[in-house]
Design a protein around this motif. Sequence first.
Motif, PDB file in Angstrom:
ATOM      1  N   ARG A   7       0.820  -1.227   0.000  1.00 19.71           N
ATOM      2  CA  ARG A   7       0.000   0.000   0.000  1.00 19.71           C
ATOM      3  C   ARG A   7       0.848   1.269   0.000  1.00 19.71           C
ATOM      4  O   ARG A   7       0.533   2.250   0.659  1.00 19.71           O
ATOM      5  CB  ARG A   7      -0.986   0.011   1.196  1.00 19.71           C
ATOM      6  CG  ARG A   7      -1.896  -1.203   1.234  1.00 19.71           C
ATOM      7  CD  ARG A   7      -2.750  -1.342  -0.025  1.00 19.71           C
ATOM      8  NE  ARG A   7      -3.708  -2.437   0.102  1.00 19.71           N
ATOM      9  CZ  ARG A   7      -3.610  -3.604  -0.548  1.00 19.71           C
ATOM     10  NH1 ARG A   7      -2.608  -3.855  -1.374  1.00 19.71           N
ATOM     11  NH2 ARG A   7      -4.535  -4.519  -0.409  1.00 19.71           N
ATOM     12  N   GLN A  38       3.476   3.641  -2.911  1.00 17.42           N
ATOM     13  CA  GLN A  38       3.658   3.862  -4.348  1.00 17.42           C
ATOM     14  C   GLN A  38       4.499   2.780  -5.060  1.00 17.42           C
ATOM     15  O   GLN A  38       4.111   2.247  -6.074  1.00 17.42           O
ATOM     16  CB  GLN A  38       4.298   5.234  -4.554  1.00 17.42           C
ATOM     17  CG  GLN A  38       4.650   5.520  -5.998  1.00 17.42           C
ATOM     18  CD  GLN A  38       3.927   6.730  -6.540  1.00 17.42           C
ATOM     19  OE1 GLN A  38       3.107   7.327  -5.859  1.00 17.42           O
ATOM     20  NE2 GLN A  38       4.227   7.088  -7.749  1.00 17.42           N
ATOM     21  N   PRO A  57       2.676  -1.450  -4.035  1.00 16.60           N
ATOM     22  CA  PRO A  57       1.237  -1.405  -3.745  1.00 16.60           C
ATOM     23  C   PRO A  57       0.666  -2.706  -3.183  1.00 16.60           C
ATOM     24  O   PRO A  57      -0.233  -2.671  -2.356  1.00 16.60           O
ATOM     25  CB  PRO A  57       0.607  -1.078  -5.105  1.00 16.60           C
ATOM     26  CG  PRO A  57       1.630  -1.426  -6.126  1.00 16.60           C
ATOM     27  CD  PRO A  57       2.960  -1.257  -5.463  1.00 16.60           C
ATOM     28  N   GLN A  77      -2.098   3.174 -13.384  1.00 19.08           N
ATOM     29  CA  GLN A  77      -2.467   4.414 -12.692  1.00 19.08           C
ATOM     30  C   GLN A  77      -2.938   5.505 -13.644  1.00 19.08           C
ATOM     31  O   GLN A  77      -3.748   6.355 -13.274  1.00 19.08           O
ATOM     32  CB  GLN A  77      -1.271   4.914 -11.855  1.00 19.08           C
ATOM     33  CG  GLN A  77      -1.059   4.068 -10.605  1.00 19.08           C
ATOM     34  CD  GLN A  77       0.355   4.104 -10.073  1.00 19.08           C
ATOM     35  OE1 GLN A  77       1.210   4.812 -10.592  1.00 19.08           O
ATOM     36  NE2 GLN A  77       0.609   3.329  -9.037  1.00 19.08           N
ATOM     37  N   GLU A 105      -7.533  -1.445  -8.742  1.00 17.03           N
ATOM     38  CA  GLU A 105      -7.999  -0.316  -7.904  1.00 17.03           C
ATOM     39  C   GLU A 105      -6.999   0.001  -6.807  1.00 17.03           C
ATOM     40  O   GLU A 105      -6.737   1.158  -6.496  1.00 17.03           O
ATOM     41  CB  GLU A 105      -9.350  -0.647  -7.277  1.00 17.03           C
ATOM     42  CG  GLU A 105     -10.501  -0.076  -8.086  1.00 17.03           C
ATOM     43  CD  GLU A 105     -11.846  -0.293  -7.429  1.00 17.03           C
ATOM     44  OE1 GLU A 105     -11.931  -0.180  -6.198  1.00 17.03           O
ATOM     45  OE2 GLU A 105     -12.791  -0.603  -8.170  1.00 17.03           O
ATOM     46  N   VAL A 106      -6.453  -1.055  -6.216  1.00 12.02           N
ATOM     47  CA  VAL A 106      -5.457  -0.880  -5.150  1.00 12.02           C
ATOM     48  C   VAL A 106      -4.221  -0.175  -5.720  1.00 12.02           C
ATOM     49  O   VAL A 106      -3.686   0.755  -5.120  1.00 12.02           O
ATOM     50  CB  VAL A 106      -5.043  -2.276  -4.584  1.00 12.02           C
ATOM     51  CG1 VAL A 106      -3.810  -2.178  -3.732  1.00 12.02           C
ATOM     52  CG2 VAL A 106      -6.183  -2.896  -3.811  1.00 12.02           C
ATOM     53  N   GLU A 118      -4.039   1.707  -8.383  1.00 15.12           N
ATOM     54  CA  GLU A 118      -4.387   3.100  -8.738  1.00 15.12           C
ATOM     55  C   GLU A 118      -4.393   3.973  -7.494  1.00 15.12           C
ATOM     56  O   GLU A 118      -3.841   5.061  -7.473  1.00 15.12           O
ATOM     57  CB  GLU A 118      -5.786   3.157  -9.352  1.00 15.12           C
ATOM     58  CG  GLU A 118      -5.812   2.798 -10.824  1.00 15.12           C
ATOM     59  CD  GLU A 118      -7.240   2.597 -11.307  1.00 15.12           C
ATOM     60  OE1 GLU A 118      -8.164   3.225 -10.755  1.00 15.12           O
ATOM     61  OE2 GLU A 118      -7.426   1.794 -12.234  1.00 15.12           O
ATOM     62  N   GLU A 119      -5.036   3.478  -6.457  1.00 17.78           N
ATOM     63  CA  GLU A 119      -5.240   4.242  -5.217  1.00 17.78           C
ATOM     64  C   GLU A 119      -3.918   4.688  -4.598  1.00 17.78           C
ATOM     65  O   GLU A 119      -3.760   5.852  -4.255  1.00 17.78           O
ATOM     66  CB  GLU A 119      -6.019   3.352  -4.242  1.00 17.78           C
ATOM     67  CG  GLU A 119      -6.582   4.046  -3.043  1.00 17.78           C
ATOM     68  CD  GLU A 119      -7.658   5.067  -3.400  1.00 17.78           C
ATOM     69  OE1 GLU A 119      -7.816   5.995  -2.610  1.00 17.78           O
ATOM     70  OE2 GLU A 119      -8.306   4.928  -4.459  1.00 17.78           O
ATOM     71  N   VAL A 120      -2.960   3.769  -4.471  1.00 21.38           N
ATOM     72  CA  VAL A 120      -1.711   4.135  -3.791  1.00 21.38           C
ATOM     73  C   VAL A 120      -0.775   4.934  -4.697  1.00 21.38           C
ATOM     74  O   VAL A 120       0.182   5.535  -4.221  1.00 21.38           O
ATOM     75  CB  VAL A 120      -0.940   2.912  -3.245  1.00 21.38           C
ATOM     76  CG1 VAL A 120      -1.723   2.216  -2.160  1.00 21.38           C
ATOM     77  CG2 VAL A 120      -0.567   1.957  -4.344  1.00 21.38           C
ATOM     78  N   ILE A 154      -1.646   7.536  -6.515  1.00 23.32           N
ATOM     79  CA  ILE A 154      -2.039   8.924  -6.699  1.00 23.32           C
ATOM     80  C   ILE A 154      -1.403   9.803  -5.634  1.00 23.32           C
ATOM     81  O   ILE A 154      -1.567   9.576  -4.441  1.00 23.32           O
ATOM     82  CB  ILE A 154      -3.582   9.072  -6.650  1.00 23.32           C
ATOM     83  CG1 ILE A 154      -4.200   8.253  -7.786  1.00 23.32           C
ATOM     84  CG2 ILE A 154      -3.989  10.526  -6.740  1.00 23.32           C
ATOM     85  CD1 ILE A 154      -5.707   8.145  -7.718  1.00 23.32           C
ATOM     86  N   GLU A 155      -0.624  10.778  -6.102  1.00 28.42           N
ATOM     87  CA  GLU A 155      -0.031  11.734  -5.164  1.00 28.42           C
ATOM     88  C   GLU A 155      -0.396  13.121  -5.641  1.00 28.42           C
ATOM     89  O   GLU A 155       0.320  13.734  -6.429  1.00 28.42           O
ATOM     90  CB  GLU A 155       1.491  11.561  -5.138  1.00 28.42           C
ATOM     91  CG  GLU A 155       1.922  10.388  -4.294  1.00 28.42           C
ATOM     92  CD  GLU A 155       3.419  10.319  -4.085  1.00 28.42           C
ATOM     93  OE1 GLU A 155       4.154  11.062  -4.770  1.00 28.42           O
ATOM     94  OE2 GLU A 155       3.835   9.524  -3.252  1.00 28.42           O
ATOM     95  N   TYR A 156      -1.552  13.606  -5.204  1.00 24.05           N
ATOM     96  CA  TYR A 156      -1.997  14.911  -5.674  1.00 24.05           C
ATOM     97  C   TYR A 156      -1.158  16.028  -5.054  1.00 24.05           C
ATOM     98  O   TYR A 156      -1.080  16.149  -3.835  1.00 24.05           O
ATOM     99  CB  TYR A 156      -3.468  15.143  -5.293  1.00 24.05           C
ATOM    100  CG  TYR A 156      -4.415  14.249  -6.028  1.00 24.05           C
ATOM    101  CD1 TYR A 156      -4.490  14.291  -7.415  1.00 24.05           C
ATOM    102  CD2 TYR A 156      -5.223  13.358  -5.346  1.00 24.05           C
ATOM    103  CE1 TYR A 156      -5.365  13.464  -8.092  1.00 24.05           C
ATOM    104  CE2 TYR A 156      -6.097  12.532  -6.017  1.00 24.05           C
ATOM    105  CZ  TYR A 156      -6.167  12.583  -7.389  1.00 24.05           C
ATOM    106  OH  TYR A 156      -7.022  11.773  -8.046  1.00 24.05           O
TER     107      TYR A 156
END
Length: 182
Positions: free
Chosen positions: A41, A43, A46, A134, A156-157, A159-161, A163-165
């Motif tokens: 979990r 980058q 994951p 991603q 999904e997992v 993609e989720e980890v 993302i670093e906005y």
Amino acid sequence: MKAVYLGRFQPFHEGHRGVIDRYREEFEEFVIVIGSADKSREQENPLTFEERKEIIEGCYPELEILPLEDEGKTEEGNRKWAAKLEEKTGGDAVISRNSLVQELVREHTSMEVEEPDKIGPDSYSGTEVRRRIQSGEEWRYLVPDCCKEEIDSLTEVIEEVGIEYEFEPGWKKENAYHSTAD
Ligand code: NAP
């Protein structure tokens, strides 16, 4: 001779499969070791150990798959990690292209190092598969058919980890009401 194929397998892809298919018949025993088994979990890592194991088992249900936790990036950590790799696997040779792994195995163990050739294009890489998942680009042809569904169920997992906005999603400089210098 027992061979150890070490990797993080985040996720398993065609390059990894190519290495296994090239080497497994050369050795009487062949074990896959999933490194950074304690990491998930994040980058670069994951997937959990169990998720990575299940993906690989989709292609190689008969192969032994072991976890190996990291020991820290210090000199002492590296030494301890190499000793653990040898102890836990009882391997005679380590298959790896990673130069640090090669150095540590040569320095701290009695195992041999086998460096495989690079298989396929640069896109046969875990980093590239994660980047494509991603960013919504095509990734399916980079992973073997035998584990495509398993990876698909985990996108999904990944993609989720990944993302670093830096800003709110959808933020665009040209749409900003005023400049950041204001
Ligand atoms: P990886 O990126 O998953 O790769 C696995 C192996 O497959 C590598 O040798 C890699 O070589 C090879 N490979 C990947 N794609 C390939 C292709 N297309 N053709 C041929 N070979 C290909 O794993 P890794 O980063 O090497 O894993 C090393 C593990 O050891 C990590 O978990 C790391 O944390 C651990 N470690 C821990 C310590 C410590 O705790 N102190 C110290 C050292 C290492 P390429 O990368 O060249 O593609």
